[in-house]
Design an enzyme around this catalytic site. Structure first.
Site, mmCIF file in Angstrom:
data_model
loop_
_atom_site.group_PDB
_atom_site.id
_atom_site.type_symbol
_atom_site.label_atom_id
_atom_site.label_comp_id
_atom_site.label_asym_id
_atom_site.label_seq_id
_atom_site.Cartn_x
_atom_site.Cartn_y
_atom_site.Cartn_z
ATOM 1 N N LEU A 386 -1.339 5.419 3.458
ATOM 2 C CA LEU A 386 -1.323 5.192 4.900
ATOM 3 C C LEU A 386 -0.390 6.147 5.635
ATOM 4 C CD1 LEU A 386 -1.195 1.284 4.810
ATOM 5 C CD2 LEU A 386 -3.219 2.752 4.972
ATOM 6 N N GLY A 387 0.585 6.690 4.941
ATOM 7 C CA GLY A 387 1.534 7.599 5.573
ATOM 8 C C GLY A 387 2.481 8.153 4.536
ATOM 9 N N GLY A 389 6.273 10.860 4.139
ATOM 10 C CA GLY A 389 7.329 11.660 4.735
ATOM 11 C C GLY A 389 8.227 12.158 3.634
ATOM 12 N N SER A 390 9.385 12.712 4.018
ATOM 13 C CA SER A 390 10.314 13.208 3.012
ATOM 14 C C SER A 390 10.880 12.076 2.170
ATOM 15 C CB SER A 390 11.456 13.955 3.705
ATOM 16 O OG SER A 390 12.139 13.098 4.606
ATOM 17 N N PHE A 391 10.885 10.853 2.734
ATOM 18 C CA PHE A 391 11.434 9.700 2.027
ATOM 19 C C PHE A 391 10.536 9.242 0.892
ATOM 20 C CE2 PHE A 391 8.699 8.260 5.398
ATOM 21 C CZ PHE A 391 7.939 7.274 4.802
ATOM 22 N N LYS A 393 6.254 7.499 0.343
ATOM 23 C CA LYS A 393 4.904 7.242 0.823
ATOM 24 C C LYS A 393 4.712 5.757 1.104
ATOM 25 C CE LYS A 393 3.002 11.062 -1.938
ATOM 26 N NZ LYS A 393 2.061 11.437 -3.025
ATOM 27 N N ASP A 504 15.855 2.965 16.276
ATOM 28 C CA ASP A 504 14.713 3.866 16.055
ATOM 29 C C ASP A 504 13.448 3.312 16.692
ATOM 30 O OD1 ASP A 504 13.541 6.189 15.189
ATOM 31 O OD2 ASP A 504 13.050 5.428 13.193
#
Length: 707
Positions: A386-387, A389-391, A393, A504
């Site tokens: 679903l998405g 990032g650097s962190f 998935k 955030d």
């Protein structure tokens, strides 16, 4: 926002200039944007931004500021200058405004030639009454996702400012003089004096940092405290073998006179590090720190014994014999009470972790733990990504036992450690464990871990996020934006009541369930223990949403969430961000100084709310002062019914099935759902005990499994 021009260059005609014959076949152009400034030498133009090289028939944007000019230079491969011209952007913008927002002109170049330039003027969406014009152009400010940023965590020890640092070359610790092993951010380095240390040696630093130790307070500190004032006797030295600086830990480069060597203790340092070395000649910091720690622990033990002695003897002096006798009763054994379980923590021994004996737990916890120890990533089927990032998935996962669908967020342990975000991960877990107490926060069912990853098992919200939906409709109507804003207010106020600052808030982090109610997600930026007058000063957030007090380096509290809420509401109502800039520097300047533009068609109540949210004095901002629920924009909202989800949402996302993922970005869905594997050597060298309290089970998960 300052207005800007979208400019395109094409059809360069060299004319009869003989100097450019042969080179004009394939010329290129350079664009220099210059600012008008006043100086001691008079008026002048200075270029602050890098030179642009736009391809022919493409477009670029140039913001319109007073006095800003654009110099266009046409060049060839072997000729520095073919021709050039200078255009005042303000005059070009005026010409566009007089011609329905666009213009097309031939620019006369010097010494010869001409060029066709087309330009279109943009200010705000309010300048166009017909939305279809923007749809045809494809121009919307909210066309991409914006990632959050967080300033590196600073560890203050003896005035040092240590941050986790990646050492690109072999480095030695300045405390224990051993090699700093590992990949990525292996250790800490002081931002002021450049001293490099192991992470494990941070408690053994005894030398104060001043950036320079010569005639500094550091020398006075040791002279008064430890009677240590032993300056080094450095002399230039020629090293015949590879040698490392014992201050910054890196190699002494060069063929001769590479560094300095102390005649007394033999310490080796760079020339540049000499002035930053403390007067600790002949002192072993590691042994000194261990000795001081032993002395301190001995003193604490003696103080504790003295206090216990005084406590025992005190009642006898006051002569209360009956009370003394009552104190000798055997301690009572607490009986278990009927309290609703808030969650259970467990830890199964990981490979490579120390296996120590644990005290026996109550029988009910053992039963639940035995059930949950079986939960692992193999119990789930990963259907879609679903998405990412650097962190790590986020996956759409199916629980094999019950065929239920969850969203699993997988974090890579090496990235968490590299970014020094272990505590942020633990904060996210604790905040998610509270989310079951409120309907507008994303609910977490459990967390577990492997040797390489951390997993959050959360409810799957198949309605997508607000960023996805606003990209299709460009902006929300007033009733829809008001409904979302009201539910966000309830979620924020719940977090604030628990002493949590969210930090955030943005369209990307507001999800929709299948009915159309919102859920706040992603609590990795949260700050706990912010009740009362507590404040923090960490620089973090998504750039477009960062409050001015954060940019100014001031201490802040939950006031920053109400500023971000104002940006969120502005984007929902108007379809673009209230503050703009070509880079972060200009964006942050706009946030600190500019006033947002409010379109003429914006409702009066909505504008009034935004104005009160964009107050730069935190203590005067709506939400901090005054009840935001009482604002006229929400006069038709029944807050009690809204919190019970008794009000129908104005929009219901298209959801075909519980596992439907059509409301998520296609670029992620097309990728194969699989975990990212970390470097095996780094994982094996990692201290797994740092994540010992991560695993968690919420009673709601047991209910779903056993139902």
């Amino acid at each position: 926002m300052s207005p800007f021009l979208r400019i395109g260059l094409s059809n360069f005609d060299c004319g009869t200039c003989q100097a450019c014959q042969g080179e004009a076949v394939n010329p290129y152009c350079a664009v220099l944007v210059k600012e008008y400034v006043e100086s001691e030498n008079g008026q002048m133009y200075i270029q602050k931004k890098p030179t642009m090289y736009p391809p022919w028939d493409s477009t670029f944007d140039a913001h319109i500021n007073k006095g800003r000019v654009m110099q266009i230079i046409v060049k060839g491969k072997n000729v520095d200058l073919i021709s050039e011209t200078t255009v005042e952007l303000y005059s070009l913008a005026e010409r566009c405004r007089k011609n329905n927002g666009r213009t097309e002109i031939w620019l006369e170049l010097k010494p010869q030639g001409r060029m066709l330039m087309n330009a279109r003027y943009f200010l705000e969406m309010s300048d166009t009454k017909d939305m279809s014009e923007f749809e045809n152009e494809g121009f919307f400010a909210l066309h991409h996702r914006r990632g959050a940023i967080k300033q590196a965590k600073v560890h203050h020890v003896k005035c040092h400012e240590f941050t986790a640092t990646f050492f690109p070359q072999p480095t030695f610790c300045s405390v224990c003089h051993e090699f700093v092993w590992g990949l990525n951010k292996q250790g800490y380095q002081c931002r002021r004096c450049n001293a490099a240390i192991h992470k494990k040696c941070i408690d053994k630093v005894i030398a104060k940092c001043t950036g320079s130790a010569i005639n500094s307070r550091e020398t006075m500190f040791h002279k008064e405290r430890f009677k240590i004032d032993m300056p080094h006797r450095f002399k230039v030295y020629n090293y015949k073998s590879p040698t490392f600086c014992e201050h910054c830990g890196t190699l002494l480069w060069g063929l001769a006179r590479q560094g300095l060597k102390c005649d007394a203790c033999g310490m080796n340092v760079h020339h540049r590090c000499q002035t930053k070395v403390a007067n600790l000649c002949g002192i072993n910091q590691k042994l000194m720190a261990e000795a001081l720690a032993m002395i301190e622990s001995t003193q604490q033990a003696r103080t504790l014994r003295d206090s216990e002695h005084i406590f025992r003897e005190g009642p006898i002096e006051i002569s209360f014999p009956r009370s003394i006798k009552s104190e000798t009763r055997p301690p009572c054994v607490p009986t278990p009470g009927k309290s609703e379980p808030q969650g259970i923590c467990w830890e199964s021994p990981l490979d490579g972790a120390d296996k120590t004996a644990q005290p026996p737990e109550p029988e009910v916890n053992l039963q639940r733990a035995s059930l949950q120890l079986k939960l692992k990533i193999d119990d789930f089927i990963l259907h879609k990504m679903l998405g990412k990032g650097s962190f790590g998935k986020v996956f759409l996962a199916e629980f094999k036992r019950t065929k239920q669908f969850f969203a699993i967020k997988a974090l890579k342990k090496d990235v968490v450690l590299m970014d020094d975000d272990v505590e942020c991960t633990m904060v996210e877990k604790r905040v998610l464990s509270l989310a079951w107490e409120h309907p507008f926060l994303t609910h977490m069912f459990c967390t577990f871990q492997t040797k390489e990853n951390l997993f959050f098992v959360m409810e799957y919200l198949n309605g997508g996020d607000l960023m996805y939906h606003i990209q299709s409709c460009h902006k929300f109507d007033l009733s829809r934006a008001t409904f979302y804003a009201a539910e966000v207010i309830l979620g924020l106020q719940f977090l604030h009541s628990k002493g949590i600052v969210y930090r955030d808030l943005k369209l990307d982090n507001i999800l929709l369930d299948r009915d159309g109610h919102i859920k706040i997600a992603d609590f990795g930026m949260c700050k706990e223990n912010m009740l009362g007058d507590a404040k923090t000063n960490t620089f973090c957030g998504t750039p477009d949403y960062i409050a001015p007090e954060i940019l100014l380096g001031q201490k802040y509290n939950h006031s920053v969430d109400w500023w971000s809420f104002g940006v969120l509401l502005y984007e929902m109502l108007i379809g673009q961000s209230p503050f703009h800039g070509q880079d972060e520097e200009e964006l942050f300047h706009s946030i600190r100084m500019d006033n947002p533009f409010y379109p003429r068609w914006l409702e009066r109540e909505a504008k009034d709310l935004l104005v009160k949210l964009f107050v730069r004095e935190p203590e005067k901002r709506l939400g901090v002062r005054g009840d935001i629920r009482q604002h006229p924009l929400f006069r038709e909202i029944n807050w009690e019914e809204l919190e019970r989800k008794e009000i129908d949402p104005p929009f219901r996302p298209k959801v075909k099935s519980p596992y439907d993922c059509s409301n998520f970005d296609k670029e992620f869905l097309s990728e194969k759902p699989r975990l990212s594997f970390a470097d095996r050597a780094l994982i094996n060298s990692m201290d797994q005990n740092m994540f010992s309290n991560f695993s968690f089970i919420n009673p709601g998960m047991e209910t779903l499994i056993c139902s």
